[in-house]
Design an enzyme around this catalytic site. Sequence first.
Site, PDB file in Angstrom:
ATOM      1  N   ASP A 201      -0.669  35.952  60.209  1.00  0.00           N
ATOM      2  CA  ASP A 201      -0.905  34.518  60.084  1.00  0.00           C
ATOM      3  C   ASP A 201       0.049  33.746  60.992  1.00  0.00           C
ATOM      4  O   ASP A 201       1.176  34.199  61.244  1.00  0.00           O
ATOM      5  CB  ASP A 201      -0.671  34.066  58.641  1.00  0.00           C
ATOM      6  N   PRO A 202      -0.354  32.572  61.473  1.00  0.00           N
ATOM      7  CA  PRO A 202       0.562  31.762  62.292  1.00  0.00           C
ATOM      8  C   PRO A 202       1.898  31.494  61.612  1.00  0.00           C
ATOM      9  O   PRO A 202       2.934  31.439  62.283  1.00  0.00           O
ATOM     10  CB  PRO A 202      -0.232  30.467  62.517  1.00  0.00           C
TER      11      PRO A 202
END
Length: 328
Positions: free
Chosen positions: A50-51
């Site tokens: 995930d970012p």
Amino acid sequence: MADNKVAPDGWLVLDKPRGLGSTQAVGAVKRNLREAGYGKVKVGHGGTLDPLAEGVLPIALGEATKLAGRMLDASKTYEFTVQFGEETDTLDTEGEVVATSDRRPPLAAVSAICEHFTGEIDQVPPKYSALKVDGRRAYHLARAGEEVELETRRVTIQSLAFTGPDLRVEGVSAFATTAGRPDPYDPQMPLELAESVTLVARVSKGTYIRSLARDIAHALGTVGHVTYLRRLQAGPFTEEQAISLDNLNGIGKGAPLQDHLLPLEAGLDGIPALTLDPDSAQAARQGRVISEMAHTDGLYLAKQGDVPVALVEITSGTMRIVRGFNCT
């Protein structure tokens, strides 16, 4: 710079910074290789981060991209922090608060609860995830305000450890329990309360750390969300092998790629090598079955000298190609 360099086959392990998506990381690798004069190189990653997560992101180059699927199936290790008192719709710091609690679990309860989340567990993935529901990504539906119902899945937590002091006290196992777990509010429990805790988990493919954090908080009688998430290991790749974004950008500016490139077989840690003679190597490259192999059954990395030829499987003396490589 002229595109006159031989396209690389192997792995770059990126220490992905927070805020960068996995697809953006792949794009950064492609750009730096292009700037370094390698022209068009096949690039893929070995498992989405995930970012908001950081840490180990294996990037496959060239023929190593044929092994990226195996990396998706590999176990991974994460360090993460659970902040108690608020649950968000995304289960991390990006979302809106959907539940609150004044309760904070005793530290000893956090330590004791880990064993109850070790082994096979049932888990509901976050509605803000890339899983598909009727052909659409769950996070697209969630962002559009639609109700998202994801099925429970069975995952394996191979290990789960509290990184704080060992607060397992004598008699914890005899405390009152709720659904088989220590009751975090039993009056016998120590009263040191935790606003947040940091845990390290080694997990199977398909495990969502955000869901694990939610469920741990619920089991402790409160709510919580992830405020920090770092991948420490992905399959055979560790954070000690990972390079920073600055190091990656340095390759585009002329730093030697070989200083950071790991060989294709680094993604096959634990699979033994099998040396082929020229005739057998040619047969393997043509995808032919080879008989009378005096080796035990199992997977092997077939090589001719130092050059990977194929990932093969031997059964009862017969070798079949699982995945061929076009390395030189």
